[in-house]
Design an enzyme around this catalytic site. Structure first.
Site, PDB file in Angstrom:
ATOM      1  CG  ASP A   6      -1.732   1.146   1.544  1.00 58.86           C
ATOM      2  OD1 ASP A   6      -1.728   2.142   0.525  1.00 58.86           O
ATOM      3  OD2 ASP A   6      -2.119   1.497   2.577  1.00 58.86           O
ATOM      4  CG  ASP A  99      -5.683   5.330  -1.404  1.00 59.99           C
ATOM      5  OD1 ASP A  99      -6.467   5.692  -2.639  1.00 59.99           O
ATOM      6  OD2 ASP A  99      -5.257   6.176  -0.817  1.00 59.99           O
TER       7      ASP A  99
END
Length: 242
Positions: A6, A99
């Site tokens: 991430d 995201d």
């Protein structure tokens, strides 16, 4: 064994996963050395690298360079009209941040719908996921630290200082901190009205500022760390990377 990423605006979060089990998770700030040698198994032990990224091509290349010794170029999640049981209502689905898309997929996989999906990081995103797995829309706001820096940078006498968590601030540093936190909580609670009253509705909160914001919220709440990584894992398991 796979490596999941991430890559946000200030931090890179990573997780090692085998099957349905997390083996390890961690994070590096962008302004520090990414010491993957210290946390990853030797080259040859990782079968692939998959991630969600909202950063520049240059920073993505830095990620690829840092992981070159493991022999896998990162594959990045691309938001689409639907994925892993979640539908995307953005006018242009590809414009939704990867995201946010991953966090919605993660929330759905946790069986949380209907819910509000909140990621409190550099920016705070507040997204509505309905009971059918449809992302209805959401907000993007400055995160807590961005708010604090904006006040310090654009006013003559307000400092960039670490304030405390108090009910009624009686000093400037505390007043700034609590003003920023209440702004976050207020936006979250107003958006929660979109799902309030629906059976099983809740708010899923993750991100670096989650622990600071959570005590101020008066809504059904679950903190799920690394929800974006959870979503990337689900998408990889369902073959959504090519």
């Amino acid at each position: 064994m796979i490596l999941l990423l991430d890559v946000g605006n200030t931090r890179l979060k990573w997780g090692l996963r085998e099957g349905e089990q997390w083996l390890a998770q961690g994070a590096f700030a962008h302004d520090e050395a990414w010491d993957f040698d210290a946390v990853l198994p030797p080259p040859g032990r990782i079968d692939g690298v998959y991630g969600a990224s909202v950063v520049s091509p240059e920073l993505r290349q830095r990620v690829a360079d840092a992981l070159a010794a493991w022999g896998h170029a990162p594959q990045w999640l691309i938001p689409s009209r639907s994925c892993c049981g979640v539908s995307n209502s953005y006018v242009n689905p590809a414009q939704l941040g990867a995201d946010r898309w991953a966090a919605l997929i993660g929330a759905h996989a946790h069986g949380a719908a209907p819910c509000l999906v909140v990621t409190a990081g550099t920016a705070t995103t507040i997204d509505v996921l309905d009971a059918d797995g449809v992302f209805r829309g959401g907000l993007i706001a400055p995160g807590v630290d961005l708010m604090r820096r904006a006040l310090a940078g654009n006013t003559a006498q307000l400092p960039l200082a670490d304030g405390g968590i108090v009910d009624l601030p009686t000093c400037t540093a505390d007043a700034i901190m609590m003003g920023c936190l209440h702004a976050q909580a207020g936006a979250i609670e107003r958006m929660y009205r979109q799902v309030a009253g629906l059976p099983g509705a809740s708010c899923l909160l993750n991100g670096g500022a989650a622990a600071q914001i959570a005590p101020l919220l008066d809504v059904p709440l679950r903190i799920i760390d690394n929800l974006v990584l959870d979503g990337v894992a689900v998408a990889q398991a369902q073959g959504r990377f090519r």
